[in-house]
Design a protein around this motif. Sequence first.
Motif, PDB file in Angstrom:
ATOM      1  N   ALA A  50       0.828  -1.205   0.000  1.00 54.46           N
ATOM      2  CA  ALA A  50       0.000   0.000   0.000  1.00 54.46           C
ATOM      3  C   ALA A  50       0.864   1.257   0.000  1.00 54.46           C
ATOM      4  O   ALA A  50       0.586   2.222  -0.734  1.00 54.46           O
ATOM      5  N   ALA A  53       2.684   1.675  -3.494  1.00 52.52           N
ATOM      6  CA  ALA A  53       1.737   2.069  -4.541  1.00 52.52           C
ATOM      7  C   ALA A  53       1.346   3.529  -4.402  1.00 52.52           C
ATOM      8  O   ALA A  53       1.198   4.251  -5.396  1.00 52.52           O
ATOM      9  N   THR A  54       1.186   3.988  -3.158  1.00 48.88           N
ATOM     10  CA  THR A  54       0.826   5.383  -2.906  1.00 48.88           C
ATOM     11  C   THR A  54       2.012   6.315  -3.148  1.00 48.88           C
ATOM     12  O   THR A  54       1.866   7.385  -3.734  1.00 48.88           O
ATOM     13  N   GLY A  58       1.295   4.018  -8.192  1.00 52.83           N
ATOM     14  CA  GLY A  58       0.052   3.273  -8.272  1.00 52.83           C
ATOM     15  C   GLY A  58       0.203   1.809  -8.623  1.00 52.83           C
ATOM     16  O   GLY A  58       0.998   1.075  -8.022  1.00 52.83           O
ATOM     17  N   VAL A  82      -5.042  -3.560  -3.691  1.00 53.40           N
ATOM     18  CA  VAL A  82      -4.277  -2.314  -3.768  1.00 53.40           C
ATOM     19  C   VAL A  82      -4.436  -1.670  -5.146  1.00 53.40           C
ATOM     20  O   VAL A  82      -4.642  -0.457  -5.259  1.00 53.40           O
ATOM     21  N   VAL A  86      -6.212   1.836  -5.223  1.00 51.27           N
ATOM     22  CA  VAL A  86      -5.319   2.958  -5.501  1.00 51.27           C
ATOM     23  C   VAL A  86      -5.786   3.723  -6.739  1.00 51.27           C
ATOM     24  O   VAL A  86      -5.635   4.952  -6.820  1.00 51.27           O
ATOM     25  N   ASN A  87      -6.386   3.029  -7.692  1.00 50.72           N
ATOM     26  CA  ASN A  87      -6.949   3.722  -8.856  1.00 50.72           C
ATOM     27  C   ASN A  87      -8.149   4.573  -8.464  1.00 50.72           C
ATOM     28  O   ASN A  87      -8.333   5.685  -8.974  1.00 50.72           O
ATOM     29  N   SER A  90      -6.775   7.559  -6.534  1.00 52.20           N
ATOM     30  CA  SER A  90      -6.065   8.445  -7.450  1.00 52.20           C
ATOM     31  C   SER A  90      -7.034   9.316  -8.235  1.00 52.20           C
ATOM     32  O   SER A  90      -6.772  10.494  -8.491  1.00 52.20           O
ATOM     33  N   HIS A 120      -1.353   9.330  -7.257  1.00 53.93           N
ATOM     34  CA  HIS A 120      -0.724   8.025  -7.443  1.00 53.93           C
ATOM     35  C   HIS A 120      -0.273   7.751  -8.877  1.00 53.93           C
ATOM     36  O   HIS A 120       0.883   7.400  -9.111  1.00 53.93           O
ATOM     37  N   LEU A 242      -4.558   2.202   3.003  1.00 56.65           N
ATOM     38  CA  LEU A 242      -4.328   2.931   1.751  1.00 56.65           C
ATOM     39  C   LEU A 242      -4.776   4.386   1.847  1.00 56.65           C
ATOM     40  O   LEU A 242      -4.095   5.291   1.368  1.00 56.65           O
ATOM     41  N   THR A 246      -2.514   7.781   1.601  1.00 54.32           N
ATOM     42  CA  THR A 246      -2.871   8.795   0.608  1.00 54.32           C
ATOM     43  C   THR A 246      -3.016  10.172   1.242  1.00 54.32           C
ATOM     44  O   THR A 246      -2.497  11.173   0.728  1.00 54.32           O
TER      45      THR A 246
END
Length: 249
Positions: A50, A53-54, A58, A82, A86-87, A90, A120, A242, A246
């Motif tokens: 997480a 990716a952040t 992403g 994730v 994350v999408n 984002s 992201h 997540l 963020t």
Amino acid sequence: LLGLRVAIGDIAALGVAVAFLVIAAMVVTILSGIALSRMLGLSGAYGALAGAATAVCGASAALATSSVLPAYKGKEADTVFVIVAVNLLSTVAMLAYAPLGLALGMNDHALGVLIGGAIHDVAQVVGAGYAVSETAGATAVIVKLFRVLLLLPVILVIGFVFSRQARAAKAPLPVFAFAFLGLCVLNSFAPAIQGLEDNYAKFKTAAGFLSTWGLLVAIAALGLGTSLTAVAQLGWRHLVVLTGATLLI
């Protein structure tokens, strides 16, 4: 192939202050993802997924990080979660950060640093930055590509740390990461070689197309090994980790 988007000269133009700000934010974000994950009773490996990716880029960073983490129960479901979450986050950030920055009185350069440093995925950074102005968009993209460049050290460190914790024989060698670095170097110098401009531009366009489809195929392949039921059962704590990372970045 994502490395062909990065030119080292453009990143150097950001200056030391912006580079330090971005690196510090990324490090704190990854560490907070791991810490928050453990606080909520989840594995540190999920927190690394997480957080990376952040902090980096992403879905691409999630897939890269997953490849260097030792195997554990539920790893595939964690990775899929994730990527999906994350999408979503984002996209929310793309819509929210520009109005937020303008409300705080940021100029276009500062707002570009915020957008490039905190959203992201590359596509959402482009959308949010150029919706403000050319200056904000250009700054945001360069800051974002600096984060992408840092994918290599991030996954090397995460792979090393978690392999030692799991007492694995050695961290997996991410060959793709060194290919990524090589393509960054190529993209930094090839455009300046006289006589190669047109051919290199065509190569870069084709490689960009393959990069996008490669990411889609990788996510689809991951989906073949994961059930929707397993992802749905992960619960609110995974989303909190997540979302916390963020908000922090």
